[in-house]
Motif scaffolding. Structure first.
Motif, PDB file in Angstrom:
ATOM      1  N   ASP A  58       0.824  -1.213   0.000  1.00 54.28           N
ATOM      2  CA  ASP A  58       0.000   0.000   0.000  1.00 54.28           C
ATOM      3  C   ASP A  58       0.859   1.266   0.000  1.00 54.28           C
ATOM      4  O   ASP A  58       1.816   1.384   0.785  1.00 54.28           O
ATOM      5  CB  ASP A  58      -0.900   0.038   1.238  1.00 54.28           C
ATOM      6  N   ALA A  59       0.503   2.218  -0.859  1.00 53.33           N
ATOM      7  CA  ALA A  59       1.128   3.544  -0.847  1.00 53.33           C
ATOM      8  C   ALA A  59       0.553   4.367   0.301  1.00 53.33           C
ATOM      9  O   ALA A  59      -0.609   4.212   0.670  1.00 53.33           O
ATOM     10  CB  ALA A  59       0.899   4.248  -2.174  1.00 53.33           C
ATOM     11  N   LYS A  60       1.360   5.268   0.844  1.00 56.12           N
ATOM     12  CA  LYS A  60       0.952   6.011   2.043  1.00 56.12           C
ATOM     13  C   LYS A  60       0.472   7.438   1.762  1.00 56.12           C
ATOM     14  O   LYS A  60      -0.220   8.020   2.571  1.00 56.12           O
ATOM     15  CB  LYS A  60       2.122   6.094   3.030  1.00 56.12           C
ATOM     16  N   HIS A  61       0.876   8.034   0.639  1.00 58.37           N
ATOM     17  CA  HIS A  61       0.713   9.485   0.481  1.00 58.37           C
ATOM     18  C   HIS A  61      -0.230   9.869  -0.655  1.00 58.37           C
ATOM     19  O   HIS A  61      -0.134  10.973  -1.193  1.00 58.37           O
ATOM     20  CB  HIS A  61       2.087  10.126   0.242  1.00 58.37           C
ATOM     21  N   THR A  62      -1.145   8.976  -1.018  1.00 57.38           N
ATOM     22  CA  THR A  62      -1.937   9.213  -2.226  1.00 57.38           C
ATOM     23  C   THR A  62      -2.849  10.430  -2.103  1.00 57.38           C
ATOM     24  O   THR A  62      -3.013  11.181  -3.065  1.00 57.38           O
ATOM     25  CB  THR A  62      -2.784   7.970  -2.572  1.00 57.38           C
ATOM     26  N   ALA A  63      -3.454  10.627  -0.941  1.00 63.53           N
ATOM     27  CA  ALA A  63      -4.356  11.773  -0.789  1.00 63.53           C
ATOM     28  C   ALA A  63      -3.594  13.076  -0.997  1.00 63.53           C
ATOM     29  O   ALA A  63      -4.075  14.006  -1.660  1.00 63.53           O
ATOM     30  CB  ALA A  63      -5.022  11.744   0.586  1.00 63.53           C
ATOM     31  N   GLN A  64      -2.377  13.169  -0.452  1.00 62.72           N
ATOM     32  CA  GLN A  64      -1.564  14.379  -0.595  1.00 62.72           C
ATOM     33  C   GLN A  64      -1.122  14.607  -2.044  1.00 62.72           C
ATOM     34  O   GLN A  64      -0.923  15.757  -2.453  1.00 62.72           O
ATOM     35  CB  GLN A  64      -0.320  14.286   0.285  1.00 62.72           C
ATOM     36  N   LEU A  65      -0.945  13.513  -2.797  1.00 63.28           N
ATOM     37  CA  LEU A  65      -0.557  13.669  -4.201  1.00 63.28           C
ATOM     38  C   LEU A  65      -1.630  14.407  -4.995  1.00 63.28           C
ATOM     39  O   LEU A  65      -1.356  14.934  -6.077  1.00 63.28           O
ATOM     40  CB  LEU A  65      -0.308  12.296  -4.843  1.00 63.28           C
ATOM     41  N   LEU A  66      -2.855  14.437  -4.452  1.00 65.91           N
ATOM     42  CA  LEU A  66      -3.967  15.134  -5.106  1.00 65.91           C
ATOM     43  C   LEU A  66      -4.436  16.336  -4.286  1.00 65.91           C
ATOM     44  O   LEU A  66      -5.578  16.769  -4.393  1.00 65.91           O
ATOM     45  CB  LEU A  66      -5.121  14.155  -5.338  1.00 65.91           C
ATOM     46  N   SER A  67      -3.538  16.865  -3.456  1.00 68.30           N
ATOM     47  CA  SER A  67      -3.870  18.031  -2.635  1.00 68.30           C
ATOM     48  C   SER A  67      -4.020  19.277  -3.512  1.00 68.30           C
ATOM     49  O   SER A  67      -3.322  19.442  -4.517  1.00 68.30           O
ATOM     50  CB  SER A  67      -2.775  18.260  -1.595  1.00 68.30           C
ATOM     51  N   ARG A  68      -4.916  20.155  -3.115  1.00 64.49           N
ATOM     52  CA  ARG A  68      -5.031  21.459  -3.793  1.00 64.49           C
ATOM     53  C   ARG A  68      -3.788  22.321  -3.533  1.00 64.49           C
ATOM     54  O   ARG A  68      -3.509  23.257  -4.279  1.00 64.49           O
ATOM     55  CB  ARG A  68      -6.271  22.213  -3.296  1.00 64.49           C
ATOM     56  N   ASP A  69      -3.071  22.014  -2.451  1.00 69.45           N
ATOM     57  CA  ASP A  69      -1.904  22.792  -2.032  1.00 69.45           C
ATOM     58  C   ASP A  69      -0.666  22.301  -2.784  1.00 69.45           C
ATOM     59  O   ASP A  69      -0.246  21.149  -2.636  1.00 69.45           O
ATOM     60  CB  ASP A  69      -1.719  22.631  -0.520  1.00 69.45           C
ATOM     61  N   GLU A  70      -0.076  23.168  -3.580  1.00 70.67           N
ATOM     62  CA  GLU A  70       1.055  22.778  -4.441  1.00 70.67           C
ATOM     63  C   GLU A  70       2.239  22.257  -3.627  1.00 70.67           C
ATOM     64  O   GLU A  70       2.905  21.289  -4.010  1.00 70.67           O
ATOM     65  CB  GLU A  70       1.482  23.977  -5.286  1.00 70.67           C
ATOM     66  N   ALA A  71       2.509  22.898  -2.491  1.00 63.90           N
ATOM     67  CA  ALA A  71       3.639  22.470  -1.656  1.00 63.90           C
ATOM     68  C   ALA A  71       3.393  21.074  -1.068  1.00 63.90           C
ATOM     69  O   ALA A  71       4.318  20.250  -0.991  1.00 63.90           O
ATOM     70  CB  ALA A  71       3.875  23.479  -0.533  1.00 63.90           C
ATOM     71  N   ARG A  72       2.167  20.815  -0.672  1.00 63.48           N
ATOM     72  CA  ARG A  72       1.841  19.479  -0.135  1.00 63.48           C
ATOM     73  C   ARG A  72       1.983  18.418  -1.230  1.00 63.48           C
ATOM     74  O   ARG A  72       2.457  17.312  -0.982  1.00 63.48           O
ATOM     75  CB  ARG A  72       0.419  19.451   0.435  1.00 63.48           C
ATOM     76  N   ARG A  73       1.573  18.757  -2.446  1.00 62.23           N
ATOM     77  CA  ARG A  73       1.750  17.819  -3.559  1.00 62.23           C
ATOM     78  C   ARG A  73       3.231  17.534  -3.795  1.00 62.23           C
ATOM     79  O   ARG A  73       3.634  16.386  -3.979  1.00 62.23           O
ATOM     80  CB  ARG A  73       1.113  18.358  -4.848  1.00 62.23           C
ATOM     81  N   ALA A  76       4.563  15.273  -1.197  1.00 61.23           N
ATOM     82  CA  ALA A  76       4.053  13.914  -1.374  1.00 61.23           C
ATOM     83  C   ALA A  76       4.769  13.195  -2.516  1.00 61.23           C
ATOM     84  O   ALA A  76       5.016  11.984  -2.441  1.00 61.23           O
ATOM     85  CB  ALA A  76       2.545  13.942  -1.628  1.00 61.23           C
ATOM     86  N   VAL A  77       5.115  13.930  -3.566  1.00 56.59           N
ATOM     87  CA  VAL A  77       5.872  13.328  -4.675  1.00 56.59           C
ATOM     88  C   VAL A  77       7.213  12.807  -4.164  1.00 56.59           C
ATOM     89  O   VAL A  77       7.602  11.662  -4.447  1.00 56.59           O
ATOM     90  CB  VAL A  77       6.080  14.345  -5.820  1.00 56.59           C
ATOM     91  N   GLU A  78       7.925  13.618  -3.386  1.00 59.46           N
ATOM     92  CA  GLU A  78       9.233  13.185  -2.859  1.00 59.46           C
ATOM     93  C   GLU A  78       9.077  12.011  -1.892  1.00 59.46           C
ATOM     94  O   GLU A  78       9.876  11.068  -1.922  1.00 59.46           O
ATOM     95  CB  GLU A  78       9.945  14.357  -2.169  1.00 59.46           C
ATOM     96  N   ALA A  79       8.055  12.064  -1.031  1.00 60.80           N
ATOM     97  CA  ALA A  79       7.828  10.968  -0.077  1.00 60.80           C
ATOM     98  C   ALA A  79       7.478   9.679  -0.803  1.00 60.80           C
ATOM     99  O   ALA A  79       7.924   8.585  -0.415  1.00 60.80           O
ATOM    100  CB  ALA A  79       6.717  11.356   0.897  1.00 60.80           C
TER     101      ALA A  79
END
Length: 290
Positions: A58-73, A76-79
C-alpha cells in the motif's frame, strides 16, 4: 489451465493475530502471496519463511498527491519516490493506490488536473526502480465519489496522460458491477494496463434497487459493505463470472496475482468468520486460476 498466484489483503481480525499467524493462515488456505499495508525487513522474513511472496504494497501518500496545495503535492511526490525506492530495495514490485483526494468535495475533473501535475514524476521514478503502480477503482465515499480512476472515461484520459505500463490498474470487478460498468469489456479495452487483480464480487440487490435506485439508501443500507442496491461479496456470491475473467486474463498473458479482498458482511466481525471467508473465496477462485 492457467496457474495464477492467489493471495489476500489482510482483513483486520486476521491481521490482529500478527504476521506469523497471518502467514500460516494464508498457507493453510492455499494462498501464494500477501498484499501488505507496508513492507518491512521483518515482514519480508516472515513471508519468505512461510514460502509466500508479495502481491501489492500500500502507498501512504496518495491523498496528498492530489492536494489542492502545491507544496503538499510536491512533498508527497518526494515521499512517494522514497517509498518506491524502499519497496524496490526489499523486493516489492507492485504499489497499490486508491486515488481519493484530501478534499472529498474535489470534482474529478479538477482532481485529474492535479494528477497530471504530480504523477509523471512519480511514475518515472517507478520505472527506474522496476515498480508497477496499480490504482483501485473504488469510487470513494458518498456523496461526491471523488476517486480518480474508477471509470473507463477516466482510465482512458489517465493512460493517455501517462502511457507507461508502470502506471496501471488494480482490476477489481466488484466496483464496476455496482457502477453498472461492463467488467469484461473493461478487460478487453484496458487489459494491457492491469498490474494487479482483486478477488472480490458484488451482488445486485434488485428489491433494494427498486427502493432507492442507484442512489445511496436514504435511511441506511440493509447489509454491511453496501450503500443500498448492491453489496460486496466474496467471489462466487455475486454477479462476476470468474471463469470468463480467467479466460481473458490468460489471453492477455497476465502474470500477476489475484488477491482476495474480504468485504462481505457474512464473513466479518470475528477471526473465525474472516478465516471462513478467505478459505471459501480461495476455493472458488482456485477453480478458474489453478
Amino acid at each position: 489451465m492457467m496457474n495464477v498466484k492467489l493471495g489476500m489483503r489482510i482483513p483486520p481480525k486476521i491481521g490482529a493475530e500478527g504476521m506469523e499467524s497471518t502467514a500460516k493462515l494464508a498457507v493453510k488456505a492455499g494462498l501464494d502471496v500477501l498484499d501488505l499495508p507496508r513492507l518491512t525487513p521483518e515482514w519480508k522474513a516472515v513471508c519468505e519463511a512461510a514460502g509466500l511472496g508479495f502481491g501489492t504494497i500500500d502507498a501512504k501518500h496518495t491523498a496528498q498527491l492530489l492536494s489542492r496545495d502545491e507544496a503538499r503535492r510536491a512533498d508527497a511526490v518526494e515521499a512517494t519516490k522514497k517509498e518506491i525506492s524502499d519497496i524496490a530495495a526489499l523486493g516489492g514490485r507492485v504499489l497499490f493506490m486508491c486515488l481519493v483526494p484530501e478534499d472529498h468535495t474535489l470534482p474529478r475533473k479538477d482532481g485529474f488536473e492535479l494528477f497530471k501535475d504530480s504523477f509523471p514524476e512519480v511514475v518515472k521514478h517507478a520505472e527506474q526502480q522496476g515498480i508497477y503502480i496499480a490504482i483501485e477503482g473504488w469510487p470513494g465515499p458518498a456523496p461526491h465519489y471523488p476517486t480518480l480512476g474508477c471509470t473507463p472515461e477516466m482510465w482512458r484520459a489517465m493512460f493517455n496522460a501517462i502511457p507507461s505500463k508502470h502506471f496501471g490498474l488494480n482490476y477489481d470487478p466488484s466496483h464496476m458491477v455496482r457502477l453498472g460498468i461492463d467488467h469484461l469489456r473493461a478487460l478487453g479495452e484496458f487489459g494491457e494496463r492491469i498490474n494487479h487483480v482483486h478477488g472480490k464480487d458484488t451482488e445486485i440487490l434488485h428489491d433494494e434497487l427498486y427502493e432507492c435506485g442507484v442512489l445511496e439508501a436514504t435511511f441506511g443500507a440493509k447489509y454491511g459493505f453496501s450503500e443500498g442496491s448492491w453489496r460486496y461479496t466474496i467471489p462466487g456470491h455475486g454477479e462476476v463470472d470468474w471463469g470468463k475473467v480467467a479466460v481473458r486474463l490468460e489471453r492477455l498473458g497476465y502474470q500477476g496475482a489475484v488477491s482476495i479482498e474480504l468485504e462481505d458482511h457474512r464473513f466479518w466481525g470475528s477471526l473465525e468468520a474472516e478465516t471462513q471467508g478467505i478459505e471459501r473465496a480461495a476455493q472458488h477462485l482456485a477453480k478458474y486460476f489453478r
